[in-house]
Write a protein that holds these residues in place. Structure first.
Motif, PDB file in Angstrom:
ATOM      1  N   PRO A  49      15.369 -12.165   1.266  1.00  0.00           N
ATOM      2  CA  PRO A  49      15.012 -11.170   2.278  1.00  0.00           C
ATOM      3  C   PRO A  49      14.079 -11.757   3.328  1.00  0.00           C
ATOM      4  N   ALA A  50      14.233 -11.292   4.548  1.00  0.00           N
ATOM      5  CA  ALA A  50      13.403 -11.785   5.641  1.00  0.00           C
ATOM      6  C   ALA A  50      11.967 -11.322   5.459  1.00  0.00           C
ATOM      7  N   ALA A  51      11.046 -12.120   6.001  1.00  0.00           N
ATOM      8  CA  ALA A  51       9.640 -11.747   5.934  1.00  0.00           C
ATOM      9  C   ALA A  51       9.394 -10.485   6.755  1.00  0.00           C
ATOM     10  N   LEU A  52       8.498  -9.643   6.273  1.00  0.00           N
ATOM     11  CA  LEU A  52       8.135  -8.431   6.983  1.00  0.00           C
ATOM     12  C   LEU A  52       7.080  -8.739   8.037  1.00  0.00           C
ATOM     13  N   SER A  53       7.085  -7.996   9.117  1.00  0.00           N
ATOM     14  CA  SER A  53       6.099  -8.191  10.171  1.00  0.00           C
ATOM     15  C   SER A  53       4.736  -7.680   9.715  1.00  0.00           C
ATOM     16  N   SER A  54       3.688  -8.103  10.411  1.00  0.00           N
ATOM     17  CA  SER A  54       2.346  -7.619  10.085  1.00  0.00           C
ATOM     18  C   SER A  54       2.257  -6.107  10.276  1.00  0.00           C
ATOM     19  N   ALA A  55       2.955  -5.584  11.290  1.00  0.00           N
ATOM     20  CA  ALA A  55       2.944  -4.137  11.518  1.00  0.00           C
ATOM     21  C   ALA A  55       3.600  -3.401  10.354  1.00  0.00           C
ATOM     22  N   ALA A  56       4.685  -3.953   9.838  1.00  0.00           N
ATOM     23  CA  ALA A  56       5.359  -3.336   8.702  1.00  0.00           C
ATOM     24  C   ALA A  56       4.467  -3.376   7.462  1.00  0.00           C
ATOM     25  N   LEU A  57       3.763  -4.477   7.274  1.00  0.00           N
ATOM     26  CA  LEU A  57       2.848  -4.586   6.140  1.00  0.00           C
ATOM     27  C   LEU A  57       1.721  -3.569   6.261  1.00  0.00           C
TER      28      LEU A  57
END
Length: 231
Positions: A49-57
Protein backbone atom coordinates in the motif's frame (compact mmCIF):
# COMPACT_ATOMS: atom_id res chain seq x y z
CA UNK A 1 14.64 22.10 40.54
CA UNK A 2 11.43 20.63 39.24
CA UNK A 3 11.75 19.26 35.76
CA UNK A 4 10.02 16.96 33.36
CA UNK A 5 11.87 14.98 30.75
CA UNK A 6 9.76 14.48 27.65
CA UNK A 7 10.23 11.51 25.34
CA UNK A 8 9.51 10.96 21.69
CA UNK A 9 9.48 8.01 19.39
CA UNK A 10 13.23 8.08 19.26
CA UNK A 11 13.47 7.41 22.93
CA UNK A 12 15.49 10.12 24.59
CA UNK A 13 15.12 13.86 24.55
CA UNK A 14 17.39 16.66 25.46
CA UNK A 15 14.55 18.97 26.40
CA UNK A 16 13.79 19.77 30.03
CA UNK A 17 10.38 21.28 30.65
CA UNK A 18 9.11 23.09 33.71
CA UNK A 19 6.92 20.75 35.73
CA UNK A 20 3.91 22.18 37.59
CA UNK A 21 3.82 19.28 40.05
CA UNK A 22 6.63 16.78 39.82
CA UNK A 23 7.14 13.53 41.67
CA UNK A 24 8.18 10.01 40.84
CA UNK A 25 5.42 8.64 38.63
CA UNK A 26 5.18 4.87 38.64
CA UNK A 27 1.47 4.48 38.05
CA UNK A 28 0.81 1.30 36.13
CA UNK A 29 4.46 0.32 35.97
CA UNK A 30 4.92 -2.00 38.92
CA UNK A 31 3.22 -4.98 37.31
CA UNK A 32 5.49 -4.98 34.26
CA UNK A 33 8.10 -7.67 33.72
CA UNK A 34 11.60 -7.07 32.31
CA UNK A 35 11.03 -8.68 28.94
CA UNK A 36 10.38 -7.42 25.45
CA UNK A 37 8.66 -9.21 22.61
CA UNK A 38 8.94 -8.39 18.93
CA UNK A 39 7.49 -10.30 16.05
CA UNK A 40 9.26 -11.38 12.90
CA UNK A 41 10.35 -9.04 10.13
CA UNK A 42 7.44 -8.29 7.79
CA UNK A 43 7.39 -10.41 4.66
CA UNK A 44 7.64 -8.81 1.24
CA UNK A 45 3.99 -8.93 0.31
CA UNK A 46 2.94 -8.64 -3.32
CA UNK A 47 0.62 -5.73 -2.53
CA UNK A 48 2.41 -2.76 -1.02
CA UNK A 49 0.00 0.00 0.00
CA UNK A 50 1.10 3.54 -0.74
CA UNK A 51 2.30 5.74 2.08
CA UNK A 52 -0.35 7.99 3.60
CA UNK A 53 0.09 11.76 3.52
CA UNK A 54 0.78 13.73 6.69
CA UNK A 55 -2.71 15.24 6.39
CA UNK A 56 -4.25 11.78 6.25
CA UNK A 57 -2.25 10.72 9.29
CA UNK A 58 -3.41 13.82 11.17
CA UNK A 59 -7.02 12.76 10.74
CA UNK A 60 -6.22 9.35 12.26
CA UNK A 61 -4.79 10.65 15.53
CA UNK A 62 -6.79 10.38 18.73
CA UNK A 63 -8.55 13.57 19.78
CA UNK A 64 -10.29 14.73 22.93
CA UNK A 65 -13.56 13.03 21.96
CA UNK A 66 -11.72 9.72 21.64
CA UNK A 67 -9.86 10.07 24.94
CA UNK A 68 -12.75 11.15 27.13
CA UNK A 69 -13.09 13.78 29.85
CA UNK A 70 -10.12 15.18 31.68
CA UNK A 71 -7.75 15.40 28.70
CA UNK A 72 -6.44 18.68 27.33
CA UNK A 73 -4.28 19.23 24.23
CA UNK A 74 -0.70 19.98 25.13
CA UNK A 75 0.62 23.01 23.21
CA UNK A 76 3.64 22.27 21.07
CA UNK A 77 6.72 23.93 22.52
CA UNK A 78 9.27 25.72 20.37
CA UNK A 79 12.06 23.43 19.20
CA UNK A 80 15.30 23.65 21.17
CA UNK A 81 18.71 22.89 19.82
CA UNK A 82 20.84 22.29 22.89
CA UNK A 83 24.03 20.32 22.46
CA UNK A 84 23.36 16.72 23.44
CA UNK A 85 25.86 14.12 24.58
CA UNK A 86 24.99 10.48 25.22
CA UNK A 87 27.27 8.83 27.78
CA UNK A 88 27.43 5.09 28.38
CA UNK A 89 25.48 3.91 25.32
CA UNK A 90 27.68 3.76 22.19
CA UNK A 91 24.92 2.21 20.07
CA UNK A 92 22.63 5.16 20.75
CA UNK A 93 25.41 7.69 20.20
CA UNK A 94 26.17 6.16 16.81
CA UNK A 95 22.61 6.72 15.61
CA UNK A 96 23.33 10.44 15.58
CA UNK A 97 20.98 13.07 14.21
CA UNK A 98 17.47 13.23 15.62
CA UNK A 99 17.85 9.89 17.37
CA UNK A 100 20.34 11.43 19.75
CA UNK A 101 18.47 14.69 20.20
CA UNK A 102 14.95 13.44 20.67
CA UNK A 103 13.49 14.73 17.43
CA UNK A 104 10.93 12.92 15.36
CA UNK A 105 11.67 10.03 13.07
CA UNK A 106 12.82 11.00 9.60
CA UNK A 107 10.01 9.30 7.67
CA UNK A 108 8.50 11.72 5.13
CA UNK A 109 4.89 11.44 6.34
CA UNK A 110 4.13 12.02 10.01
CA UNK A 111 1.68 13.51 12.52
CA UNK A 112 1.71 13.94 16.29
CA UNK A 113 -0.64 14.87 19.13
CA UNK A 114 -0.04 15.22 22.87
CA UNK A 115 -2.39 15.60 25.82
CA UNK A 116 -2.24 16.22 29.55
CA UNK A 117 -4.61 14.47 31.93
CA UNK A 118 -6.07 15.40 35.28
CA UNK A 119 -3.75 17.75 37.15
CA UNK A 120 -1.43 17.87 34.11
CA UNK A 121 1.24 15.76 35.80
CA UNK A 122 0.23 12.83 33.56
CA UNK A 123 0.70 13.01 29.81
CA UNK A 124 0.22 10.90 26.71
CA UNK A 125 1.50 11.50 23.19
CA UNK A 126 0.76 9.74 19.93
CA UNK A 127 2.90 9.72 16.80
CA UNK A 128 1.97 8.29 13.40
CA UNK A 129 4.35 7.67 10.51
CA UNK A 130 3.82 6.21 7.05
CA UNK A 131 6.29 4.70 4.60
CA UNK A 132 7.02 1.28 3.12
CA UNK A 133 6.73 -1.63 5.54
CA UNK A 134 10.44 -2.46 5.32
CA UNK A 135 11.58 1.10 5.99
CA UNK A 136 9.28 1.48 8.98
CA UNK A 137 10.37 -1.84 10.45
CA UNK A 138 14.08 -1.18 10.02
CA UNK A 139 13.92 2.38 11.30
CA UNK A 140 12.06 1.84 14.55
CA UNK A 141 13.67 -1.53 15.21
CA UNK A 142 17.17 -0.08 15.03
CA UNK A 143 16.36 2.64 17.54
CA UNK A 144 14.55 0.42 20.06
CA UNK A 145 17.35 -2.14 19.86
CA UNK A 146 19.94 0.56 20.58
CA UNK A 147 18.00 1.98 23.52
CA UNK A 148 17.05 -1.25 25.23
CA UNK A 149 20.56 -2.58 24.68
CA UNK A 150 21.77 -0.06 27.27
CA UNK A 151 20.08 -0.65 30.65
CA UNK A 152 21.55 2.59 32.00
CA UNK A 153 23.11 5.62 30.37
CA UNK A 154 23.27 9.38 30.74
CA UNK A 155 22.29 12.26 28.51
CA UNK A 156 23.78 15.71 29.01
CA UNK A 157 21.58 18.36 27.43
CA UNK A 158 22.08 22.08 27.74
CA UNK A 159 24.37 21.55 30.73
CA UNK A 160 21.87 19.31 32.56
CA UNK A 161 22.71 15.65 33.19
CA UNK A 162 19.82 13.17 32.93
CA UNK A 163 20.27 9.60 34.17
CA UNK A 164 18.20 7.13 32.15
CA UNK A 165 17.36 3.50 32.81
CA UNK A 166 15.54 1.31 30.30
CA UNK A 167 13.52 -1.82 30.85
CA UNK A 168 12.19 -4.06 28.09
CA UNK A 169 8.51 -4.85 28.41
CA UNK A 170 6.23 -7.51 26.94
CA UNK A 171 4.95 -6.16 23.65
CA UNK A 172 1.24 -6.57 22.77
CA UNK A 173 1.59 -9.36 20.20
CA UNK A 174 -2.04 -9.28 19.08
CA UNK A 175 -1.71 -5.74 17.75
CA UNK A 176 -0.27 -5.05 14.30
CA UNK A 177 2.53 -6.85 12.46
CA UNK A 178 5.40 -5.96 14.82
CA UNK A 179 5.57 -4.53 18.32
CA UNK A 180 8.12 -2.97 20.66
CA UNK A 181 7.69 -1.74 24.22
CA UNK A 182 9.89 -0.31 26.93
CA UNK A 183 9.82 1.54 30.24
CA UNK A 184 12.16 4.49 30.71
CA UNK A 185 13.03 6.20 33.98
CA UNK A 186 14.49 9.69 33.75
CA UNK A 187 16.24 11.02 36.86
CA UNK A 188 17.69 14.46 37.45
CA UNK A 189 18.00 16.82 40.40
CA UNK A 190 16.66 14.14 42.74
CA UNK A 191 13.43 13.71 40.77
CA UNK A 192 12.34 10.80 38.59
CA UNK A 193 9.79 10.42 35.82
CA UNK A 194 8.64 7.08 34.44
CA UNK A 195 7.51 6.86 30.83
CA UNK A 196 6.14 3.89 28.93
CA UNK A 197 6.66 3.75 25.18
CA UNK A 198 5.05 1.26 22.83
CA UNK A 199 5.45 1.10 19.05
CA UNK A 200 3.18 -0.85 16.70
CA UNK A 201 4.09 -1.42 13.06
CA UNK A 202 1.14 -2.31 10.84
CA UNK A 203 1.68 -2.37 7.08
CA UNK A 204 2.48 1.12 5.89
CA UNK A 205 1.81 2.65 9.33
CA UNK A 206 3.92 3.06 12.44
CA UNK A 207 2.18 4.07 15.67
CA UNK A 208 4.06 5.13 18.78
CA UNK A 209 2.29 5.92 22.04
CA UNK A 210 4.32 7.35 24.93
CA UNK A 211 3.56 8.74 28.35
CA UNK A 212 2.30 7.72 31.76
CA UNK A 213 2.19 3.89 31.80
CA UNK A 214 -1.47 3.65 32.79
CA UNK A 215 -2.53 6.06 30.04
CA UNK A 216 -0.53 4.23 27.38
CA UNK A 217 -2.13 0.93 28.38
CA UNK A 218 -5.58 2.51 28.38
CA UNK A 219 -5.45 4.09 24.93
CA UNK A 220 -3.03 1.99 22.85
CA UNK A 221 -5.66 -0.30 21.31
CA UNK A 222 -7.98 2.62 20.58
CA UNK A 223 -5.14 4.53 18.91
CA UNK A 224 -4.27 1.60 16.65
CA UNK A 225 -7.92 1.00 15.73
CA UNK A 226 -8.38 4.60 14.63
CA UNK A 227 -5.02 4.74 12.84
CA UNK A 228 -5.77 1.63 10.79
CA UNK A 229 -9.47 2.25 10.16
CA UNK A 230 -10.53 2.40 6.52
CA UNK A 231 -13.42 4.24 4.98
Amino acid sequence: MRVRVATTALGITATLLALPACSTNTTGATHQTPFSARTEEPSNAVHKPAALSSAALESRLLDQSDLGSGYLPKPERPARHDDVTVIGCPALSELGGDAATGGTLTFPHKAKAAFTYGDSSSEISEELYSDTANKLSAGIGRIFDAMTGCPTYQVVAGGTAIDITTQKLPAPRRLGDQQWSQLLTFSTAGRSTVVKQTAIHNGNLLLIVSGSPALVDRHLGKALAKATATG
